[in-house]
Motif scaffolding. Structure first.
Motif, short mmCIF file in Angstrom:
data_model
loop_
_atom_site.label_atom_id
_atom_site.label_comp_id
_atom_site.label_asym_id
_atom_site.label_seq_id
_atom_site.Cartn_x
_atom_site.Cartn_y
_atom_site.Cartn_z
N LYS A 10 -8.26 4.92 -6.17
CA LYS A 10 -7.72 4.56 -4.84
C LYS A 10 -8.33 5.45 -3.76
O LYS A 10 -7.63 5.97 -2.90
CB LYS A 10 -6.19 4.68 -4.84
CG LYS A 10 -5.49 3.99 -5.99
CD LYS A 10 -5.68 2.49 -5.95
CE LYS A 10 -4.96 1.80 -7.10
NZ LYS A 10 -5.20 0.35 -7.11
N TYR B 3 -2.65 0.14 0.11
CA TYR B 3 -1.85 1.37 -0.05
C TYR B 3 -0.45 0.95 -0.47
O TYR B 3 0.29 0.31 0.28
CB TYR B 3 -1.80 2.14 1.26
CG TYR B 3 -1.02 3.44 1.16
CD1 TYR B 3 -1.64 4.62 0.78
CD2 TYR B 3 0.35 3.47 1.43
CE1 TYR B 3 -0.94 5.81 0.68
CE2 TYR B 3 1.07 4.66 1.33
CZ TYR B 3 0.42 5.81 0.96
OH TYR B 3 1.13 6.99 0.86
N MET C 137 -0.60 4.44 -5.45
CA MET C 137 -1.23 5.69 -5.01
C MET C 137 -0.65 6.89 -5.74
O MET C 137 -1.32 7.92 -5.89
CB MET C 137 -1.06 5.87 -3.50
CG MET C 137 -1.85 4.91 -2.65
SD MET C 137 -3.65 5.13 -2.80
CE MET C 137 -3.86 6.76 -2.08
#
Length: 339
Positions: A230, A255, A259
């Motif tokens: 990520k 997002y 995460m």
């Protein structure tokens, strides 16, 4: 175990002998957030409560039983709740089998064999792990295992058009021993393959999962890699309003709660510094940095808590960056670059 990856991969490494910079989620391009600032944790403990966790505690829990037992029991319990193992954790080294130097994921490779490749890797990996400890944690010992041939880093998924530079140097190198290169390729693939089992869904792309940082652990000299997934989430004014520079342009990485799982740790088996014995097997674990967990609260610097980033230099002496980059055109082809 069948592979869901129809892609062809190759490895190349880029090396900076002057020092390896972090390529964590904060890009090397201009950013409003200072890279080296170390803010205090969002909260602090009084002397009457449990001690604050450290990276040393985390590594000890993944080491030999004697090291694990040295960690405060309250800290150990909370850290263990943040470990999501991609291979079952074991404190004893399994019996090694004779393995080919070329490692690949095929439909004929069983889950048990993959577990064995993490717990007890092939000889080239074990030799590098012993070299790391026997050298006293000297990065030069690892540098000397690299082929001196310089390989230019080509364009990666349109990086040049976006003025994005993913690697610390514009060139890369490989290990002399092809078994080591194959094993690193295997690590990237198995993280993608097994990640969904613990809630980590990642893609091998320049916006998501393409790099790790090879380090020698403080005190023990243990060989490890801290991977970051990520890497460049898409800018979103509501959930991720951060400008991360040129390399973020065009990102399709959302997002969200995934995460929390962007830090993945591989540790090679730990050899004894005084005998030929092996003290602990290999480890592959996702480190859960959820906000209510001890990793987020104690180990993630406050200024990057939105990104859930653990930094490789906190684990030990950083030796090289390992990059697995898509250098193909119409048909994706990947190479590994050590920077």
């Amino acid at each position: 175990m069948s592979s869901s990856l129809p892609l062809k991969f190759a490895f190349l490494f880029s090396l900076s002998l002057a020092g390896v910079a972090s390529s964590a989620i904060i890009a090397a391009t201009p950013s409003p957030l200072p890279r080296k600032l170390r803010a205090q944790s969002a909260y602090s403990f009084s002397l009457s409560t449990k001690p604050k966790a450290t990276i040393s505690d985390l590594l000890s829990l993944l080491g030999p039983p004697q090291q694990a037992a040295s960690v405060d029991s309250r800290v150990a319990l909370e850290l263990q709740s943040c470990f999501k193992f991609l291979v079952p954790h074991n404190q004893t080294l399994p019996t090694r089998r004779s393995l080919n130097s070329k490692i690949c994921l095929t439909s004929s490779r069983s889950g048990k064999k993959i577990d064995e490749l993490i717990l007890s890797p092939p000889d080239p990996v074990l030799e590098l792990a012993r070299l790391a400890v026997d050298s006293g944690g000297d990065p030069g010992a690892i540098h000397r295992a690299l082929d001196p041939t310089i390989i230019p880093v080509p364009d990666v998924e349109g990086c040049k058009e976006d003025r994005c530079e993913l690697t610390i140097t514009p060139y890369g190198r490989r290990f002399i021993d092809e078994g080591l290169n194959s094993y690193l390729e295997f690590l990237f693939q198995i993280i993608v393959e097994r990640g969904p089992s613990v809630g980590l869904n990642v893609a091998l792309s320049r916006y998501d999962f393409f790099h790790g940082h090879l380090f020698l652990a403080k005190e023990s000299g243990r060989l490890g890699i801290l991977f970051h997934a990520k890497e460049y989430p898409a800018c979103d004014k509501n959930v991720f309003p951060y400008n991360m520079g040129y390399c973020q342009v065009g990102s399709n990485v959302r997002y969200d709660n995934s995460m929390n799982l962007r830090n993945i740790l591989w540790l090679a088996p730990l050899p004894s510094s005084s005998t030929k014995a092996w003290l602990a097997p290999g480890v592959l674990v996702v480190l859960d940095a959820r906000p209510d967990g001890i990793i987020y609260q104690d180990l993630v610097p406050e200024y990057v808590n939105f990104a859930r980033t653990l930094y490789e230099e906190d684990f030990g002496e950083v030796v090289v960056d390992v990059n697995y980059l898509n250098v193909g055109t119409e048909v994706p082809k990947f190479q590994i670059f050590i920077c």
